[in-house]
Design a protein around this motif. Sequence first.
Motif, PDB file in Angstrom:
ATOM      1  N   ARG A   1       0.812  -1.343  -0.038  1.00  0.00           N
ATOM      2  CA  ARG A   1      -0.006   0.122  -0.061  1.00  0.00           C
ATOM      3  C   ARG A   1       0.864   1.453   0.054  1.00  0.00           C
TER       4      ARG A   1
ATOM      5  N   TRP B   1       2.731   3.704  -3.424  1.00  0.00           N
ATOM      6  CA  TRP B   1       2.266   4.917  -4.002  1.00  0.00           C
ATOM      7  C   TRP B   1       2.101   6.051  -2.603  1.00  0.00           C
ATOM      8  N   THR B   2       2.436   7.146  -3.194  1.00  0.00           N
ATOM      9  CA  THR B   2       2.380   8.509  -2.312  1.00  0.00           C
ATOM     10  C   THR B   2       1.025   8.851  -2.663  1.00  0.00           C
ATOM     11  N   SER B   3       0.085   8.508  -1.756  1.00  0.00           N
ATOM     12  CA  SER B   3      -1.446   8.885  -2.046  1.00  0.00           C
ATOM     13  C   SER B   3      -1.543  10.227  -2.144  1.00  0.00           C
ATOM     14  N   ASP B   4      -1.177  11.019  -0.894  1.00  0.00           N
ATOM     15  CA  ASP B   4      -1.346  12.478  -0.951  1.00  0.00           C
ATOM     16  C   ASP B   4      -0.771  13.121  -2.236  1.00  0.00           C
TER      17      ASP B   4
ATOM     18  N   THR C   1      -2.975  12.402  -5.235  1.00  0.00           N
ATOM     19  CA  THR C   1      -4.247  13.198  -5.062  1.00  0.00           C
ATOM     20  C   THR C   1      -4.135  14.711  -5.672  1.00  0.00           C
TER      21      THR C   1
ATOM     22  N   LEU D   1      -5.707   4.047  -8.786  1.00  0.00           N
ATOM     23  CA  LEU D   1      -5.877   3.509  -7.497  1.00  0.00           C
ATOM     24  C   LEU D   1      -7.373   3.491  -6.864  1.00  0.00           C
TER      25      LEU D   1
ATOM     26  N   ASP E   1      -9.913   3.620  -3.440  1.00  0.00           N
ATOM     27  CA  ASP E   1     -10.260   4.129  -2.301  1.00  0.00           C
ATOM     28  C   ASP E   1      -9.462   3.060  -1.308  1.00  0.00           C
TER      29      ASP E   1
ATOM     30  N   LEU F   1      -6.554   4.325  -1.030  1.00  0.00           N
ATOM     31  CA  LEU F   1      -5.045   4.640  -1.389  1.00  0.00           C
ATOM     32  C   LEU F   1      -5.002   5.865  -2.205  1.00  0.00           C
ATOM     33  N   VAL F   2      -6.352   6.462  -2.694  1.00  0.00           N
ATOM     34  CA  VAL F   2      -6.169   7.910  -3.260  1.00  0.00           C
ATOM     35  C   VAL F   2      -7.487   8.511  -2.931  1.00  0.00           C
TER      36      VAL F   2
END
Length: 239
Positions: free
Chosen positions: A144, A147-150, A153, A199, A201, A203-204
């Motif tokens: 998980r 990926w750098t989710s923030d 986004t 990705l 939810d 995760l993003v």
Amino acid sequence: MAACALFGIRENNARVALVRLSATGMIEGTGRGAYRIGPSSSDLAEEVRAWRAAESRVRKWNGAWLVVHSAALLRSDRAAWRRCDRALRMLGFRELEKDLFVRPDNLVGGVKSVRARLRKLGLAAEAPVFTADDLDEELDARARALWTSDALTESYARTRRELERWLQRMRTLEPEVAARESFLLGSDAIRQLVFDPLLPDPLVDVSERRAFVDVVKRFDEAGHAIWRTVLGASAKEVP
């Protein structure tokens, strides 16, 4: 030639590029000065064109993962590995362990569809593609975190705002400037979407991605309208 001139590309350079693309089969002639996508790039072009339907390609995630094991592939064969690497990146895979690539199993059609798409894009048949739904907590957490989710986004929001600002001021631009800028901005935005991992939810922020896709579609429509006008005017100037 008229389109190339807007970017400072000389006619001779454009013709040389067309000859080279034809030689590799990436494009093929259909008449005097007319070309279309060739056999060696048709599968890639089909995948790229599907960016407009990005959101229709995702489904609810149940926590399982799609996995590609690439140990049988020779990275020393650089051309083959570049094709495999591009295929993996285009479908959002990231390397969890050496030669082990994963992504959430949230794409419509599941592993069978993803396997077929990867093969068409250049993943060698020696690389098995399968699902995993029983990762231990530590490995699942590492997957998980690939990926750098923030940041992902925020990239949606940043590009969306940039495109929206341009759409608001496009009527103040000279046609040639608008055509050039719409091409450059639109190409970057579409590339971002083509290589987006799609990705799920949590995760993003899926709602932010959908807003981004909607704006890219509006921008693309505006850009096409501008280019039809500019190229139509250029055609009329030809004696």
